[in-house]
Every structure is written in structure tokens, then in C-alpha cells.
Write an enzyme that holds these catalytic residues in place. Sequence first.
Site, short mmCIF file in Angstrom:
data_model
loop_
_atom_site.label_atom_id
_atom_site.label_comp_id
_atom_site.label_asym_id
_atom_site.label_seq_id
_atom_site.Cartn_x
_atom_site.Cartn_y
_atom_site.Cartn_z
N ASP A 1 0.83 -1.20 0.00
CA ASP A 1 0.00 0.00 0.00
C ASP A 1 0.86 1.25 0.00
O ASP A 1 2.08 1.18 -0.12
CB ASP A 1 -1.04 -0.02 1.12
N MET B 1 -1.97 8.75 12.36
CA MET B 1 -3.06 9.30 11.55
C MET B 1 -3.72 10.49 12.23
O MET B 1 -4.94 10.61 12.24
CB MET B 1 -4.10 8.19 11.27
N LYS C 1 -5.05 2.45 -0.14
CA LYS C 1 -5.32 2.75 1.25
C LYS C 1 -4.75 4.08 1.72
O LYS C 1 -4.18 4.17 2.79
CB LYS C 1 -4.88 1.62 2.19
N1 SAH Z 1 1.50 -0.05 10.74
C1 SAH Z 1 2.04 1.28 10.66
C2 SAH Z 1 1.01 2.33 10.90
C3 SAH Z 1 -0.07 2.35 9.89
S1 SAH Z 1 -1.20 3.68 10.15
C4 SAH Z 1 3.20 1.41 11.65
O1 SAH Z 1 3.42 0.51 12.48
O2 SAH Z 1 3.91 2.41 11.58
C5 SAH Z 1 -0.53 4.92 9.14
C6 SAH Z 1 0.06 6.02 9.97
O3 SAH Z 1 1.34 5.67 10.43
C7 SAH Z 1 0.29 7.29 9.22
O4 SAH Z 1 -0.91 8.04 9.10
C8 SAH Z 1 1.26 7.99 10.13
O5 SAH Z 1 0.63 8.50 11.26
C9 SAH Z 1 2.13 6.84 10.57
N2 SAH Z 1 3.36 6.70 9.78
C10 SAH Z 1 3.76 5.64 9.08
N3 SAH Z 1 4.97 5.84 8.51
C11 SAH Z 1 5.34 7.07 8.89
C12 SAH Z 1 6.50 7.87 8.64
N4 SAH Z 1 7.51 7.43 7.88
N5 SAH Z 1 6.55 9.10 9.19
C13 SAH Z 1 5.55 9.56 9.96
N6 SAH Z 1 4.45 8.84 10.22
C14 SAH Z 1 4.33 7.62 9.70
#
Ligand code: SAH
Length: 466
Positions: free
Chosen positions: A252, A387, A274
Site C-alpha cells: 500500500d 493518523m 489505502k
Molecule cells: N503499521 C504502521 C502504521 C499504519 S497507520 C506502523 O506501524 O507504523 C498509518 C500512519 O502511520 C500514518 O498516518 C502515520 O501516522 C504513521 N506513519 C507511518 N509511517 C510514517 C512515517 N515514515 N513518518 C511519519 N508517520 C508515519
Amino acid sequence: MDYLPIFLNLADQPCAVIGGGEVAARKVALLRAAGAKVTVTAPTLCPALAQLAERGEIAHRAEAFSPAALDGAVLVIAATDERAVNAEVSRLARAQRLPVNVVDDPDLCSFIMPAIVDRSPVVIAASTGGASPVLARLLRARLEAAIPAAFGELARLAQRFRARVRERLAAEDRRAFWERVLQGPIAELVFSGRTHDAERALEQALAAAAARQPDPVARGEVYLVGAGPGNPELLTIAALRLMQQADVVLYDNLVSREVLELTRRDAERIYVGKKRADHALRQEQINALMVELAQKGQRVLRLKGGDPYVFGRGGEEIESLAAAGVRFEVVPGVTAASGVAAYAGIPLTHRDYAHSCVFVTGHLKEGVMDLDWHGLARPKQTIVVYMGLLGLEALCRQLIAHGLPEDMPAAVVQQATVPQQRVVTAALRDLAARVAEAGLRPPTLVIVGDVVRLRDKLAWYEAQER
Ligand code: SAH
């Protein structure tokens, strides 16, 4: 080839090591790992060797080198810090046609020691022919990363079945059988620590092959893999291995291009979307697609940003696989909070500032953020909001309304861990305005708490820009 690589059987063979320092100790450790009986000749021993001598695990001749030190030895290593002594050892050993290695002095050696990757019984030896031991060590590090830790376990499993496979399968079928076993799901079971299951699966596969029936352990399976927060350096070794193995990749928008590049070249890549508004496929469609592909015999890689079990709906995807009887494996990843912490210089906990840390989602349900505000607005607690950009203003307002000081430090980090990373810090009351001014865009992570103060001291990633 300047040197012929060979593997010596030294079990219970007497070996002589001249010199009692730390360099000698390392060579002694290698010889002992191969089961050799080691005698060290040196007036004094370093603590590590002294301990071995005390326990009777090596013999010690507490004296300067003399020709008698080589008596009975089948192999000699000189590791004193005096070149004249080393040269004398080398000369005498060669006169007796004994293989001799002088540490760091290829001219005096009849054999050289390789860099070793030990997955016993699988052993890999790498050498640059003495040109650059450091290069050999770097090569070794690459091999270590590329070869699963349980490779030796796989070899032992193969060994346990070798005779039986030879008995039951015709010569022309054996090779294909082993190729299937050693790079398919059975190997994968071993690598993920389930040797017992692997053994049972191998049993069944052998019975089927002997009866000329189709393989009951079909190849189809799903790997739910955490791809980390974006920087490919943050992938796990297991993630990389499965990425190289899968036939189909479902990814995604959080999975970075750099990470995707590391999947197998000829694998089919399917974008399942997504972003908030753009769901290329609905969750149920993704679940169904994974089941369908696996049932066709494909090895499916479901690559998810961060960790699959942190706001990743990994649980739901696995439930549908389990319900359909599809085999799966889950590999954790570095979650965004950990990535942000390290790359923006904001520790999640700290002895003085934060004794707990909560991860919540700021996702709006029908325009509202439904969170346990009292539980969040606690002293000495770091709040991490995934998020949270869209509802940022409401988030800050609610936290203040529930008791957090208006000047509590907070940060919003966009695209953490990759070169495009941006960080905005402000007091809680000003955060939403600052972030709007800066025009930050998802993916962003919000961190609220006193730990944000530490950023001044700990931020190293953007240090050059500031
Ligand atoms: N499974 C993922 C989270 C998925 S929800 C994890 O463990 O990180 C998606 C959210 O993750 C985004 O909206 C943001 O808030 C955060 N996120 C993921 N990668 C990021 C990054 N490189 N920098 C900042 N926020 C990030």
C-alpha cells in the site's frame, strides 16, 4: 586461485599455538570450535586463555618457544608479537611439512585463515588471499545477513532425512524433491523456528513423492511483513529474505519505493492502495485476493508500512487467511513511532520525563476523535498519535481541556526516517497553527510529551540542515 580452500577435520587433533595474547586467544577459540586439542606455548597467558588453561580446556607450556613446542602437532599457529619468533616457528614447522599460519604475516604462512560464517554444519569461508582481511570481514558481514540464522538447522533436517529419501525416491526424482524442500515452505518453517512442523511436513512430502502423488505441502502461503517506516535500512533480515522469495507483492501507499525496489525483480507487484480517501481495494477485497492467490499456489507477500500489528489491520488479514486454511507467517517491522523517535531525536520513554507511552489513532469516525482523554492527559506519559494530522486541532484542544499544560512540548513529524523527513515542534496550544503554516502532509506522526524537549540534544538525522 592463489590458495585452495579446504575444510580440515581437526576433531581431537593436537594443534600448537605459539603466543598467549588476545590474538592467540581468538585463534584458539576457532581451533576449539573445530574440536582440536590445543596446546598454547607462551611464558604468560591473557585472562581468556588463563581461564581455559585453569579449567583444563587447553594445555599450557609456560615457557618461551622452543622446537619441542611443535612435537606431535598436526597444525601450527604463531601469534606472538615478535616477528623473529614467528619466523622461527614458521621455518621449523615448514621443515616438518606442518601447515603453519602466522597471524597477519602472509609471507610466513603455508595456509591462511578465512573469514568464517558458521551455521554449523554449514560453514562458509571467505578469503581475499591475504590482500585485505578487512574486505574479507565486510564480505562476511554481508553473508551473515543474507543467510538465515537457522540455515544449519535446515542442513541438519536434510541430514536426518537423507538416507530415507535415498531409499524411497529414485535418483532422478531426488534432486527436484530436495530443491522443493530446501527453498519452499518447509525451509521457511525451519527459518521461522518451527523445525517440528517442518519435520512433519517433510515426512508428508516424502510419502507423497514416493507414492507419486501431488505435493501436499503446496507452495501457496502468505507472508505478512512489516516494511518499517520508509528507510530500507530499517527492514529486518527476515523481511528482506521473504521479499526476495515471494511471487506476488501486495503493497500500500505507506511502503516506500526504495523498499519496494528490494522485492524480487520478477515478482508481480499489486498496489492495493489505502490512502484515506483512495482505497484502491477495500479491506475485504484485499483479504479475498490474498486467499485466492495463495490457493493458486503463489507465495504472497503482504507488505505493510511499519509493523503489521500496529494500526495496520494485520489481525483482520490473518483472520481471513486462517479461516481459509492458508499458511501464513508474520514478520514484525519497525513501527513509525520507533522510527520517528530515533530519526527525530525524541525518545518515547525517559527516566526523568516519561514513564509510559501510549499509541493511539487520531483517525476520525464521522468527524470525531473518540479517545480516552483522561487516560491520555496523564503526567509523565508520552502520547503518540498515528493518523493524527486531520484532527490535529481537536486533538490539542482536547488534551489541554483534559489537563495537559498549554505549553507542553509537542512535535509533528512528516515522512520520518527518509531524506524528506520534516519536523515541526511547538507548544501544544500552537501546534496545529505551526503545522498548518509549514504545510505538512501525511504520513505524519504526532508526539506529545516532555520527551520532545530532548530533541535539541538528540536529533542527529537532520543535523546537517540546522
Ligand atoms: N503499521 C504502521 C502504521 C499504519 S497507520 C506502523 O506501524 O507504523 C498509518 C500512519 O502511520 C500514518 O498516518 C502515520 O501516522 C504513521 N506513519 C507511518 N509511517 C510514517 C512515517 N515514515 N513518518 C511519519 N508517520 C508515519
